[in-house]
Enzyme design. Structure first.
Site, PDB file in Angstrom:
ATOM      1  N   SER A 109      -6.178   5.481  13.839  1.00 45.36           N
ATOM      2  CA  SER A 109      -6.647   6.543  12.784  1.00 45.36           C
ATOM      3  C   SER A 109      -7.449   7.713  13.367  1.00 45.36           C
ATOM      4  CB  SER A 109      -7.519   5.943  11.661  1.00 45.36           C
ATOM      5  OG  SER A 109      -8.282   6.619  11.120  1.00 45.36           O
ATOM      6  N   PRO A 114     -23.152   8.085   5.037  1.00 45.38           N
ATOM      7  CA  PRO A 114     -24.366   7.898   5.913  1.00 45.38           C
ATOM      8  C   PRO A 114     -24.014   8.853   7.234  1.00 45.38           C
ATOM      9  CG  PRO A 114     -24.014   5.783   5.434  1.00 45.38           C
ATOM     10  CD  PRO A 114     -22.713   6.762   4.746  1.00 45.38           C
ATOM     11  N   LEU A 140      -4.182 -11.926   6.830  1.00 47.71           N
ATOM     12  CA  LEU A 140      -4.652 -11.654   8.007  1.00 47.71           C
ATOM     13  C   LEU A 140      -5.568 -11.985   8.486  1.00 47.71           C
ATOM     14  CD1 LEU A 140      -3.492  -7.718   7.632  1.00 47.71           C
ATOM     15  CD2 LEU A 140      -2.529  -9.377   9.325  1.00 47.71           C
ATOM     16  N   TYR A 187     -15.332   1.352   9.943  1.00 48.04           N
ATOM     17  CA  TYR A 187     -13.919   1.535   9.606  1.00 48.04           C
ATOM     18  C   TYR A 187     -13.311   2.183  11.101  1.00 48.04           C
ATOM     19  CZ  TYR A 187      -9.570   3.548   8.650  1.00 48.04           C
ATOM     20  OH  TYR A 187      -8.054   3.717   8.910  1.00 48.04           O
ATOM     21  N   GLY A 212       0.770  -1.348  -0.023  1.00 42.20           N
ATOM     22  CA  GLY A 212       0.072  -0.042   0.007  1.00 42.20           C
ATOM     23  C   GLY A 212       0.709   1.298  -0.058  1.00 42.20           C
ATOM     24  N   HIS A 261      -3.304  11.157   5.320  1.00 40.29           N
ATOM     25  CA  HIS A 261      -1.859  11.377   4.559  1.00 40.29           C
ATOM     26  C   HIS A 261      -1.988  10.908   3.277  1.00 40.29           C
ATOM     27  CE1 HIS A 261      -1.919   7.974   7.376  1.00 40.29           C
ATOM     28  NE2 HIS A 261      -1.036   7.203   6.595  1.00 40.29           N
ATOM     29  N   ARG A 307     -10.276  18.271   6.415  1.00 41.11           N
ATOM     30  CA  ARG A 307      -9.283  17.253   6.775  1.00 41.11           C
ATOM     31  C   ARG A 307      -7.826  17.926   6.863  1.00 41.11           C
ATOM     32  NH1 ARG A 307     -13.028  14.611   7.112  1.00 41.11           N
ATOM     33  NH2 ARG A 307     -13.377  12.512   6.760  1.00 41.11           N
ATOM     34  N   GLU A 334      -9.826   8.707  12.277  1.00 41.40           N
ATOM     35  CA  GLU A 334     -11.312   8.418  12.167  1.00 41.40           C
ATOM     36  C   GLU A 334     -11.903   7.755  13.640  1.00 41.40           C
ATOM     37  OE1 GLU A 334     -13.864   8.010   9.538  1.00 41.40           O
ATOM     38  OE2 GLU A 334     -12.351   9.641   8.913  1.00 41.40           O
ATOM     39  N   LYS A 354      -8.472  10.989  -6.043  1.00 43.66           N
ATOM     40  CA  LYS A 354      -9.774  11.224  -7.084  1.00 43.66           C
ATOM     41  C   LYS A 354      -9.592  12.267  -7.713  1.00 43.66           C
ATOM     42  CE  LYS A 354     -14.741  10.716  -7.110  1.00 43.66           C
ATOM     43  NZ  LYS A 354     -16.041  10.642  -6.406  1.00 43.66           N
ATOM     44  N   LEU A 413       0.275  -2.451   9.359  1.00 44.29           N
ATOM     45  CA  LEU A 413      -0.470  -1.443   8.429  1.00 44.29           C
ATOM     46  C   LEU A 413      -1.591  -2.128   7.580  1.00 44.29           C
ATOM     47  CD1 LEU A 413       2.635   0.352   6.848  1.00 44.29           C
ATOM     48  CD2 LEU A 413       1.733   0.662   9.266  1.00 44.29           C
TER      49      LEU A 413
END
Ligand code: GDD
Length: 329
Positions: free
Chosen positions: A128, A282, A62, A152, A12, A182, A220, A130, A195, A83
């Site tokens: 995160s 949502p 995993l 998530y 990744g 990041h 962000r 989040e 995107k 990660l």
């Protein structure tokens, strides 16, 4: 003595920057990769092509404790950077079950296998921002209460709690980085920054005309992935393990990212961007901005990129890629 590190998620964005960083410091770097990825190396290893020969890759999943156990029973590691995860928040709303399964069990399997076979290996968990979700305060630091707003985010809170519990219950060296967004030219195309920059390049090249986005008001704290992987390692070479927020402290809206990215290519964003309800979530996380003073103080870490440099580097890379593709066609 050469230090040996294992990275999950090595293919990744973060895994590839971390592998480069550790190789540069003289580490022996190993990575775990799913068998399906090994069958499609050209695509799956594109971020690692330039260093692939210097890495040792192990097939494992995993989702399989046995496959992780087998690696830890055959190879000793000094540091383990976990990660790998299903990391796209929107996808976690579409399939919450698999995000929770992979992310929570994957972290638990890693910790349990290490505890069993290599309790002295230092463990990094990719937490995160989040996890802060519906933020309790601005900016967010290590003491800020978690209120995740997506499957998530929930999976990352569970992984964070597991990591802390292995530290407290078994005395293992387990650290979590609470990383804010990041980005980089290696970012996946599904995330909003890439995107935008990839579509900007396609519009500039005449291959597209519009960009459909969701919430333009979301804010962000965007940093550069190459800066953030340095913080991961710094967390694992301390005397004691702890948790750290990694962030720039600056905040921008998706709209501001668009403005800068289109302008870099000499385009007017308002002529091309359309708001599309399909890309709304949502439940949204409206304002993430991190206070990384603990990491700056204790790790001596600070980012080298600012927001403008980040956007410009991403746009320039995508422009080069699209122009290269056009020439070849
Ligand atoms: N992806 C996407 N696509 N996001 C959009 C769009 C769109 O078309 N339009 C607006 N957005 C908004 C999202 O609603 C969100 O508020 C913001 O852009 C950023 O979305 P993403 O780039 O998908 O990232 P993220 O913030 O949800 O999650 C990323 O950062 C986390 C750290 O806070 C991921 O990298 C996570 O894995 C990471 O933990």
């Amino acid at each position: 003595m050469t230090r040996r590190a294992l990275i999950t998620g090595i293919t990744g964005q973060d895994g590839s920057y971390l592998a480069e960083h550790l190789l540069g410091l003289g580490y022996e770097v190993h990575g775990i990769v799913r068998r399906v990825a090994l069958e499609d190396p050209a695509r799956r290893f594109n971020r690692l092509a330039h260093v692939l020969e210097r890495l040792t890759i192990h097939p494992a999943s995993l989702e399989s404790y046995a496959s992780l156990f087998s690696i830890f029973s055959r190879h000793e590691f000094d540091e383990c950077y976990h990660l790998a995860a299903q990391s796209f928040v929107a996808e976690s709303f579409a399939d919450g079950f698999s995000t929770l399964n992979t992310n929570i069990n994957g972290t638990h399997y890693m910790l349990a296998a290490l505890r069993e076979l290599q309790p002295g290996c230092r463990f990094y968990f990719a937490g995160s921002s989040e996890m802060f979700g519906k933020v309790a305060e601005v900016p967010q630091n290590e003491e800020t209460r978690f209120h995740p707003r997506s499957p998530y985010g929930i999976s990352k809170v569970a992984g964070f709690d597991l990591t802390r519990n292995y530290r407290e219950a078994y005395g293992m060296f387990c650290a979590s980085g609470i990383l804010f967004n990041h980005e980089s030219p290696r970012r996946g195309f599904e995330f909003v920054t890439r995107k935008i920059t990839s579509t900007v390049a396609r519009i500039k090249a005449g291959l597209a005309d519009e960009l459909r986005l969701g919430n333009l008001d979301a804010r962000r704290d965007w940093g550069h992935a190459a800066d953030y992987v340095r913080a991961m390692r710094l967390m694992l070479v301390r005397d004691e393990s702890d948790d750290y927020v990694v962030a720039t402290g600056g905040t921008h809206t998706v709209r501001e990212f668009c403005e800068r990215a289109f302008a870099r290519a000499g385009l007017d964003w308002e002529r091309h961007v359309r708001v599309d309800e399909r890309f709304y979530r949502p439940a949204e996380v409206d304002l993430l901005v991190g206070d990384s003073s603990k990491a700056r103080r204790e790790l001596g870490w600070e980012p080298r990129y600012n927001f403008e440099q980040l956007v410009d580097e991403m746009v320039d890379a995508d422009l080069r890629a699209v122009m290269g593709d056009k020439k070849e066609a």
